[in-house]
Scaffold this motif. Structure first.
Motif, PDB file in Angstrom:
ATOM      1  N   ALA A  30       0.809  -1.225   0.000  1.00 43.99           N
ATOM      2  CA  ALA A  30       0.000   0.000   0.000  1.00 43.99           C
ATOM      3  C   ALA A  30       0.838   1.270   0.000  1.00 43.99           C
ATOM      4  CB  ALA A  30      -0.944   0.005   1.202  1.00 43.99           C
ATOM      5  N   THR A  31       2.120   1.142   0.330  1.00 38.18           N
ATOM      6  CA  THR A  31       3.002   2.309   0.433  1.00 38.18           C
ATOM      7  C   THR A  31       4.338   1.968  -0.211  1.00 38.18           C
ATOM      8  OG1 THR A  31       3.548   1.503   2.656  1.00 38.18           O
ATOM      9  CG2 THR A  31       1.940   3.288   2.502  1.00 38.18           C
ATOM     10  N   ASP A 100       3.461   0.362   5.128  1.00 40.79           N
ATOM     11  CA  ASP A 100       4.552   0.952   5.909  1.00 40.79           C
ATOM     12  C   ASP A 100       4.261   2.448   5.973  1.00 40.79           C
ATOM     13  OD1 ASP A 100       6.908   1.799   7.024  1.00 40.79           O
ATOM     14  OD2 ASP A 100       8.189   1.203   5.355  1.00 40.79           O
ATOM     15  N   LEU A 101       3.688   2.892   7.065  1.00 37.70           N
ATOM     16  CA  LEU A 101       3.129   4.248   7.151  1.00 37.70           C
ATOM     17  C   LEU A 101       4.203   5.322   7.313  1.00 37.70           C
ATOM     18  CD1 LEU A 101       0.174   3.347   9.555  1.00 37.70           C
ATOM     19  CD2 LEU A 101       0.132   3.428   7.052  1.00 37.70           C
ATOM     20  N   GLY A 102       3.755   6.564   7.136  1.00 34.32           N
ATOM     21  CA  GLY A 102       4.650   7.695   7.372  1.00 34.32           C
ATOM     22  C   GLY A 102       5.480   8.059   6.156  1.00 34.32           C
ATOM     23  N   VAL A 103       6.608   8.704   6.415  1.00 37.62           N
ATOM     24  CA  VAL A 103       7.473   9.243   5.374  1.00 37.62           C
ATOM     25  C   VAL A 103       8.712   8.371   5.259  1.00 37.62           C
ATOM     26  CG1 VAL A 103       8.722  11.291   4.597  1.00 37.62           C
ATOM     27  CG2 VAL A 103       6.657  11.550   5.965  1.00 37.62           C
ATOM     28  N   PRO A 106      14.330   8.540   2.285  1.00 33.39           N
ATOM     29  CA  PRO A 106      14.729   9.432   1.183  1.00 33.39           C
ATOM     30  C   PRO A 106      13.882  10.701   1.105  1.00 33.39           C
ATOM     31  CG  PRO A 106      14.710   7.159   0.431  1.00 33.39           C
ATOM     32  CD  PRO A 106      14.077   7.169   1.793  1.00 33.39           C
ATOM     33  N   GLN A 107      12.593  10.603   1.429  1.00 34.17           N
ATOM     34  CA  GLN A 107      11.760  11.806   1.441  1.00 34.17           C
ATOM     35  C   GLN A 107      12.235  12.775   2.522  1.00 34.17           C
ATOM     36  OE1 GLN A 107       7.986   9.706   1.913  1.00 34.17           O
ATOM     37  NE2 GLN A 107       7.239  10.599   0.003  1.00 34.17           N
ATOM     38  N   ILE A 108      12.538  12.246   3.692  1.00 33.26           N
ATOM     39  CA  ILE A 108      13.009  13.086   4.796  1.00 33.26           C
ATOM     40  C   ILE A 108      14.348  13.725   4.452  1.00 33.26           C
ATOM     41  CG2 ILE A 108      13.821  13.061   7.190  1.00 33.26           C
ATOM     42  CD1 ILE A 108      11.796  10.808   7.721  1.00 33.26           C
ATOM     43  N   ASP A 109      15.220  12.947   3.813  1.00 28.21           N
ATOM     44  CA  ASP A 109      16.583  13.417   3.541  1.00 28.21           C
ATOM     45  C   ASP A 109      16.672  14.395   2.379  1.00 28.21           C
ATOM     46  OD1 ASP A 109      17.540  11.864   5.614  1.00 28.21           O
ATOM     47  OD2 ASP A 109      18.003  10.147   4.339  1.00 28.21           O
ATOM     48  N   ASP A 110      15.614  14.518   1.586  1.00 27.43           N
ATOM     49  CA  ASP A 110      15.616  15.424   0.443  1.00 27.43           C
ATOM     50  C   ASP A 110      15.101  16.798   0.898  1.00 27.43           C
ATOM     51  OD1 ASP A 110      15.303  16.841  -1.881  1.00 27.43           O
ATOM     52  OD2 ASP A 110      14.078  15.334  -2.910  1.00 27.43           O
ATOM     53  N   PRO A 111      15.969  17.805   1.017  1.00 33.10           N
ATOM     54  CA  PRO A 111      15.539  19.119   1.518  1.00 33.10           C
ATOM     55  C   PRO A 111      14.433  19.756   0.682  1.00 33.10           C
ATOM     56  CG  PRO A 111      17.939  18.986   1.417  1.00 33.10           C
ATOM     57  CD  PRO A 111      17.412  17.785   0.690  1.00 33.10           C
ATOM     58  N   SER A 112      14.389  19.427  -0.615  1.00 33.55           N
ATOM     59  CA  SER A 112      13.396  20.058  -1.493  1.00 33.55           C
ATOM     60  C   SER A 112      11.973  19.626  -1.178  1.00 33.55           C
ATOM     61  CB  SER A 112      13.706  19.740  -2.959  1.00 33.55           C
ATOM     62  OG  SER A 112      13.467  18.373  -3.257  1.00 33.55           O
ATOM     63  N   ARG A 113      11.818  18.511  -0.430  1.00 32.98           N
ATOM     64  CA  ARG A 113      10.477  18.044  -0.085  1.00 32.98           C
ATOM     65  C   ARG A 113       9.925  18.741   1.153  1.00 32.98           C
ATOM     66  NH1 ARG A 113       8.966  13.392  -2.674  1.00 32.98           N
ATOM     67  NH2 ARG A 113       6.902  14.156  -2.075  1.00 32.98           N
ATOM     68  N   GLY A 114      10.802  19.323   1.957  1.00 33.84           N
ATOM     69  CA  GLY A 114      10.359  20.117   3.093  1.00 33.84           C
ATOM     70  C   GLY A 114       9.800  19.342   4.264  1.00 33.84           C
ATOM     71  N   PHE A 115      10.165  18.061   4.388  1.00 34.72           N
ATOM     72  CA  PHE A 115       9.658  17.255   5.503  1.00 34.72           C
ATOM     73  C   PHE A 115      10.482  17.412   6.773  1.00 34.72           C
ATOM     74  CE2 PHE A 115       7.920  14.647   1.945  1.00 34.72           C
ATOM     75  CZ  PHE A 115       6.592  14.653   2.324  1.00 34.72           C
ATOM     76  N   SER A 116      11.724  17.824   6.626  1.00 35.04           N
ATOM     77  CA  SER A 116      12.651  17.795   7.758  1.00 35.04           C
ATOM     78  C   SER A 116      13.153  19.180   8.137  1.00 35.04           C
ATOM     79  CB  SER A 116      13.846  16.901   7.415  1.00 35.04           C
ATOM     80  OG  SER A 116      14.814  16.937   8.435  1.00 35.04           O
ATOM     81  N   PHE A 203       6.297  19.599  13.208  1.00 37.78           N
ATOM     82  CA  PHE A 203       6.504  19.173  11.817  1.00 37.78           C
ATOM     83  C   PHE A 203       5.678  17.922  11.526  1.00 37.78           C
ATOM     84  CE2 PHE A 203       9.510  22.402  11.350  1.00 37.78           C
ATOM     85  CZ  PHE A 203      10.084  22.384  10.081  1.00 37.78           C
ATOM     86  N   GLN A 204       5.660  16.976  12.455  1.00 39.58           N
ATOM     87  CA  GLN A 204       4.831  15.777  12.285  1.00 39.58           C
ATOM     88  C   GLN A 204       3.370  16.153  12.131  1.00 39.58           C
ATOM     89  OE1 GLN A 204       5.113  12.228  15.022  1.00 39.58           O
ATOM     90  NE2 GLN A 204       3.030  12.858  15.571  1.00 39.58           N
ATOM     91  N   ALA A 205       2.903  17.045  12.990  1.00 41.56           N
ATOM     92  CA  ALA A 205       1.493  17.433  12.991  1.00 41.56           C
ATOM     93  C   ALA A 205       1.078  18.075  11.670  1.00 41.56           C
ATOM     94  CB  ALA A 205       1.210  18.382  14.151  1.00 41.56           C
ATOM     95  N   ILE A 206       1.906  18.998  11.177  1.00 46.97           N
ATOM     96  CA  ILE A 206       1.574  19.680   9.926  1.00 46.97           C
ATOM     97  C   ILE A 206       1.560  18.686   8.769  1.00 46.97           C
ATOM     98  CG2 ILE A 206       2.313  21.439   8.272  1.00 46.97           C
ATOM     99  CD1 ILE A 206       3.532  22.975  10.654  1.00 46.97           C
TER     100      ILE A 206
END
Length: 305
Positions: A30-31, A100-103, A106-116, A203-206
């Motif tokens: 699913a993910t 496998d829920l969440g982020v 690689p998404q977290i480590d990519d600054p352009s995605r703005g997750f971290s 950050f998690q909440a948003i």
């Protein structure tokens, strides 16, 4: 799959160990993320098996295009659309649903995605390239709305103080980067838990709010009981208490249906369990040592009766 797919997929061994014995297997990842679990599942999937992977992330879709395996089908969609999208492909029942829920890392480590907050980048946080970004939401949300989101999805005890600080700063200039927001949060709260960045919960909440993550999870869980064949398994990995609580309560509601207390019922009229709980698994000490982000992971498994 190419080496681009190799990232530390959490509890991968436990996922493979808990797949159902239904034959032929029709598995849903699913993910898809960066393909770690899909790669592992394909490595043990028999020739007649099928694997359907879902993800709404455009980067995931690009990686999935590189999978050269006739048993594999990628569906670029939210997993809440699982039932309808599978029916379009003629699939009514599946043997396993793995989520496998969440982020992904690689998404977290990519600054352009703005997750971290660890690396400065645009304040985005969207799983897709469309819709409201985190900076859009920060610019438009009222103070009570921000406070509610920070409390509900981040369990942030300084939610009101942080919401007020954001309101003051956005009155001076637009909040457009992760560093801007992280600095505002850090300056707004009196103290933080040891070993945790002060912006972690907000950050998690948003992220959860703008991607409707908990609504998506509730939707796919509700669909799972209808999609799974008898003996099929639901395998879910969560990374924080909000997700895990939803998964735990869902499984419990089907494994231990509530019997009405004051309603006279015959034995044949009593609610019958439609799932049974198989187990709860945590990463080993070795996995946590090799992949620190796995430390909060909880895997729950249930089987359709």
């Amino acid at each position: 799959m190419s080496n681009q797919y190799t990232h530390n997929s959490v509890l991968c061994h436990s996922v493979l160990e808990n797949l159902s014995t239904c034959h032929p297997p029709v598995v849903v990842d699913a993910t898809f993320g960066r393909g770690g679990h899909s790669k592992a599942i394909l490595s043990i999937l028999p020739e007649e098996g099928r694997l359907f992977a879902f993800d709404m992330d455009p980067d995931a879709a690009k990686l999935a295009d590189q999978v050269d395996d006739t048993r594999f089908t990628f569906i670029n969609s939210r997993f809440s659309e699982m039932s309808n999208r599978l029916l379009e492909l003629g699939i009514e029942k599946v043997s396993d649903i793995v989520a496998d829920l969440g982020v992904s890392s690689p998404q977290i480590d990519d600054p352009s995605r703005g997750f971290s907050f660890a690396k400065d980048g645009p304040l985005d946080m969207r799983m897709t390239s469309t819709g409201e970004s985190a900076s859009d939401w920060i610019a438009a949300a009222t103070i009570p709305e921000m406070e509610s989101v920070f409390r509900k999805y981040g369990e942030e005890r300084f939610a009101k103080r942080i919401a007020n600080a954001i309101d003051v700063e956005r009155g001076k200039s637009a909040i457009l980067t992760t560093k801007q927001l992280a600095d505002i949060i850090s300056n707004a709260i009196p103290y933080v838990d040891r070993g945790q960045h002060p912006a972690t919960r907000v950050f998690q909440a948003i992220r959860i709010h703008i991607n409707k993550e908990l609504e998506e999870l509730s939707s796919v869980l509700a669909q799972s009981s209808g999609i799974l064949m008898s003996g099929g398994r639901l395998i879910v990995i969560s990374f924080h208490s909000l997700e895990d609580r939803i998964v735990k309560r869902f499984i419990s509601s089907l494994a231990n249906p509530v019997v009405p207390r004051f309603l006279p019922l015959k034995e044949c009229e009593l609610p019958v369990p439609s799932m049974k709980f198989i187990g709860r698994f945590r990463p080993s000490a070795a996995e946590v040592r090799d992949n620190r982000r796995s430390r909060s992971a909880i895997l729950r498994v249930a089987e359709k009766i």
